[in-house]
Design a protein around this motif. Structure first.
Motif, PDB file in Angstrom:
ATOM      1  N   ARG A 147       7.407   2.790  12.475  1.00 43.87           N
ATOM      2  CA  ARG A 147       7.992   1.571  11.960  1.00 43.87           C
ATOM      3  C   ARG A 147       6.872   0.354  12.360  1.00 43.87           C
ATOM      4  NH1 ARG A 147      13.245   3.003  12.444  1.00 43.87           N
ATOM      5  NH2 ARG A 147      13.706   1.654  14.230  1.00 43.87           N
ATOM      6  N   GLN A 148       6.815   0.220  13.514  1.00 38.36           N
ATOM      7  CA  GLN A 148       6.134  -0.564  14.206  1.00 38.36           C
ATOM      8  C   GLN A 148       4.569  -0.538  13.480  1.00 38.36           C
ATOM      9  OE1 GLN A 148       5.827  -1.028  18.383  1.00 38.36           O
ATOM     10  NE2 GLN A 148       4.528  -2.616  18.399  1.00 38.36           N
ATOM     11  N   ASN A 149       4.098   0.386  13.546  1.00 35.44           N
ATOM     12  CA  ASN A 149       2.586   0.674  12.624  1.00 35.44           C
ATOM     13  C   ASN A 149       2.477   0.443  11.342  1.00 35.44           C
ATOM     14  OD1 ASN A 149       1.866   1.862  15.496  1.00 35.44           O
ATOM     15  ND2 ASN A 149       2.264   4.138  14.777  1.00 35.44           N
ATOM     16  N   LEU A 150       3.688   0.722  10.789  1.00 35.18           N
ATOM     17  CA  LEU A 150       3.661   0.547   9.144  1.00 35.18           C
ATOM     18  C   LEU A 150       3.785  -0.785   9.014  1.00 35.18           C
ATOM     19  CD1 LEU A 150       3.834   1.329   6.487  1.00 35.18           C
ATOM     20  CD2 LEU A 150       6.364   1.514   6.518  1.00 35.18           C
ATOM     21  N   ALA A 151       4.579  -1.610   9.871  1.00 36.18           N
ATOM     22  CA  ALA A 151       4.603  -3.148   9.848  1.00 36.18           C
ATOM     23  C   ALA A 151       3.281  -3.536  10.149  1.00 36.18           C
ATOM     24  CB  ALA A 151       5.718  -3.611  10.528  1.00 36.18           C
ATOM     25  N   ARG A 152       2.396  -3.295  11.037  1.00 38.13           N
ATOM     26  CA  ARG A 152       1.148  -3.692  11.316  1.00 38.13           C
ATOM     27  C   ARG A 152       0.247  -3.459  10.460  1.00 38.13           C
ATOM     28  NH1 ARG A 152      -0.432  -0.306  15.446  1.00 38.13           N
ATOM     29  NH2 ARG A 152      -1.518   0.797  13.646  1.00 38.13           N
ATOM     30  N   ASP A 153       0.364  -2.377   9.643  1.00 39.63           N
ATOM     31  CA  ASP A 153      -0.686  -1.818   8.673  1.00 39.63           C
ATOM     32  C   ASP A 153      -0.449  -2.700   7.533  1.00 39.63           C
ATOM     33  OD1 ASP A 153      -1.883  -0.373  10.498  1.00 39.63           O
ATOM     34  OD2 ASP A 153      -1.101   1.417   9.520  1.00 39.63           O
ATOM     35  N   LEU A 154       0.913  -3.254   7.141  1.00 40.21           N
ATOM     36  CA  LEU A 154       1.221  -3.726   5.846  1.00 40.21           C
ATOM     37  C   LEU A 154       1.027  -5.444   5.903  1.00 40.21           C
ATOM     38  CD1 LEU A 154       4.412  -2.333   4.903  1.00 40.21           C
ATOM     39  CD2 LEU A 154       2.342  -2.000   3.823  1.00 40.21           C
ATOM     40  N   ILE A 155       0.606  -6.039   6.883  1.00 45.20           N
ATOM     41  CA  ILE A 155       0.249  -7.320   7.088  1.00 45.20           C
ATOM     42  C   ILE A 155      -0.931  -7.745   6.269  1.00 45.20           C
ATOM     43  CG2 ILE A 155      -0.322  -9.148   8.460  1.00 45.20           C
ATOM     44  CD1 ILE A 155       1.623  -8.282  10.600  1.00 45.20           C
ATOM     45  N   PRO A 156      -1.782  -7.234   6.396  1.00 40.26           N
ATOM     46  CA  PRO A 156      -3.266  -7.360   5.392  1.00 40.26           C
ATOM     47  C   PRO A 156      -2.756  -6.912   3.865  1.00 40.26           C
ATOM     48  CG  PRO A 156      -3.789  -5.865   7.280  1.00 40.26           C
ATOM     49  CD  PRO A 156      -2.287  -5.973   7.444  1.00 40.26           C
ATOM     50  N   LEU A 157      -2.007  -5.960   3.746  1.00 40.29           N
ATOM     51  CA  LEU A 157      -1.641  -5.693   2.319  1.00 40.29           C
ATOM     52  C   LEU A 157      -0.662  -6.886   1.951  1.00 40.29           C
ATOM     53  CD1 LEU A 157      -0.747  -1.887   2.494  1.00 40.29           C
ATOM     54  CD2 LEU A 157      -2.778  -3.154   1.429  1.00 40.29           C
ATOM     55  N   ALA A 158       0.150  -7.157   2.479  1.00 40.16           N
ATOM     56  CA  ALA A 158       1.236  -8.391   2.359  1.00 40.16           C
ATOM     57  C   ALA A 158       0.254  -9.936   1.783  1.00 40.16           C
ATOM     58  CB  ALA A 158       1.960  -8.675   3.261  1.00 40.16           C
ATOM     59  N   MET A 159      -0.775  -9.914   2.764  1.00 43.68           N
ATOM     60  CA  MET A 159      -1.625 -11.218   2.631  1.00 43.68           C
ATOM     61  C   MET A 159      -2.478 -10.974   1.310  1.00 43.68           C
ATOM     62  SD  MET A 159      -0.798 -13.099   4.761  1.00 43.68           S
ATOM     63  CE  MET A 159      -1.875 -14.586   4.559  1.00 43.68           C
ATOM     64  N   ARG A 160      -2.765  -9.782   0.957  1.00 39.12           N
ATOM     65  CA  ARG A 160      -3.653  -9.613  -0.199  1.00 39.12           C
ATOM     66  C   ARG A 160      -2.766  -9.650  -1.391  1.00 39.12           C
ATOM     67  NH1 ARG A 160      -6.995 -10.097  -3.818  1.00 39.12           N
ATOM     68  NH2 ARG A 160      -7.667  -8.305  -4.912  1.00 39.12           N
ATOM     69  N   LEU A 161      -1.575  -9.197  -1.331  1.00 37.13           N
ATOM     70  CA  LEU A 161      -0.689  -9.452  -2.494  1.00 37.13           C
ATOM     71  C   LEU A 161      -0.198 -10.900  -2.794  1.00 37.13           C
ATOM     72  CD1 LEU A 161       1.294  -8.236  -4.769  1.00 37.13           C
ATOM     73  CD2 LEU A 161       3.028  -7.880  -2.722  1.00 37.13           C
ATOM     74  N   VAL A 162      -0.040 -11.750  -1.431  1.00 37.30           N
ATOM     75  CA  VAL A 162      -0.028 -13.050  -1.962  1.00 37.30           C
ATOM     76  C   VAL A 162      -1.167 -13.789  -2.781  1.00 37.30           C
ATOM     77  CG1 VAL A 162      -0.033 -15.187  -0.422  1.00 37.30           C
ATOM     78  CG2 VAL A 162       1.670 -13.469   0.260  1.00 37.30           C
ATOM     79  N   GLY A 163      -2.219 -13.298  -2.264  1.00 39.02           N
ATOM     80  CA  GLY A 163      -3.642 -13.844  -2.997  1.00 39.02           C
ATOM     81  C   GLY A 163      -3.658 -13.429  -4.423  1.00 39.02           C
ATOM     82  N   ILE A 164      -3.237 -12.078  -4.575  1.00 41.81           N
ATOM     83  CA  ILE A 164      -3.096 -11.591  -6.041  1.00 41.81           C
ATOM     84  C   ILE A 164      -2.127 -12.303  -6.950  1.00 41.81           C
ATOM     85  CG2 ILE A 164      -2.591  -9.738  -7.525  1.00 41.81           C
ATOM     86  CD1 ILE A 164      -3.715  -7.957  -5.074  1.00 41.81           C
TER      87      ILE A 164
END
Length: 156
Positions: free
Chosen positions: A12-29
């Motif tokens: 879960r911790q690894n997934l959360a860490r890996d999702l932060i850049p994806l989350a920021m990308r989604l915000v931009g999109i």
């Protein structure tokens, strides 16, 4: 949405860490590219990522702002959303109102108008610059005081 298989705390911790850049990308999109690009981005995620991404995004949203403040960039007021719901209710069954038909732009000077100036490639007017500066300053002060309260609470 189906729940993915349970994860270990480390996974879960690894997934959360890996999702932060994806989350920021989604915000931009969402802010810059629109619904089609958003749908395409989300379709490219794994089921596990699709399940966890809303949780990461929710954790990133400041909880001391109103929905109208959070959506100020979109220039839609809550009253407009209510109008849209009411006006949609009066449509014949099965018909929907086109997206974005009830949108009032926030006038100058406002932080939203400042962003609108920049998005259009215009030089922002001085009153909008000042409104945006005051908004960012208030946001900073709010976050700073919340952080100080947390520190004081932790020290107590």
């Amino acid at each position: 949405m189906n729940t993915p298989p349970p994860l270990t705390p480390q996974e879960r911790q690894n997934l959360a860490r890996d999702l932060i850049p994806l989350a920021m990308r989604l915000v931009g999109i969402v802010h810059e590219e629109g619904p089609d690009a958003t749908a395409e981005f989300l379709a490219g995620l794994t089921a596990e990522q699709q399940y966890a991404l809303p949780i990461i995004l929710a954790a990133m949203v400041p909880d001391d702002r109103t929905p109208a403040e959070l959506l100020g960039w979109y220039e839609v007021r809550l009253s407009d959303l209510k109008k849209r719901r009411r006006s949609t209710a009066s449509l014949p069954e099965g018909e929907t109102q086109p997206a974005g038909t009830v949108v009032d732009l926030q006038p100058c000077p406002s932080p939203a108008a400042y962003k609108r100036h920049l998005a259009r490639g215009e030089q922002a007017c001085d009153p909008c610059k000042e409104a945006s500066r005051r908004y960012r300053q208030e946001l900073y002060q709010t976050r700073k005081s919340r952080k100080n309260r947390r520190r004081q609470k932790a020290a107590a």
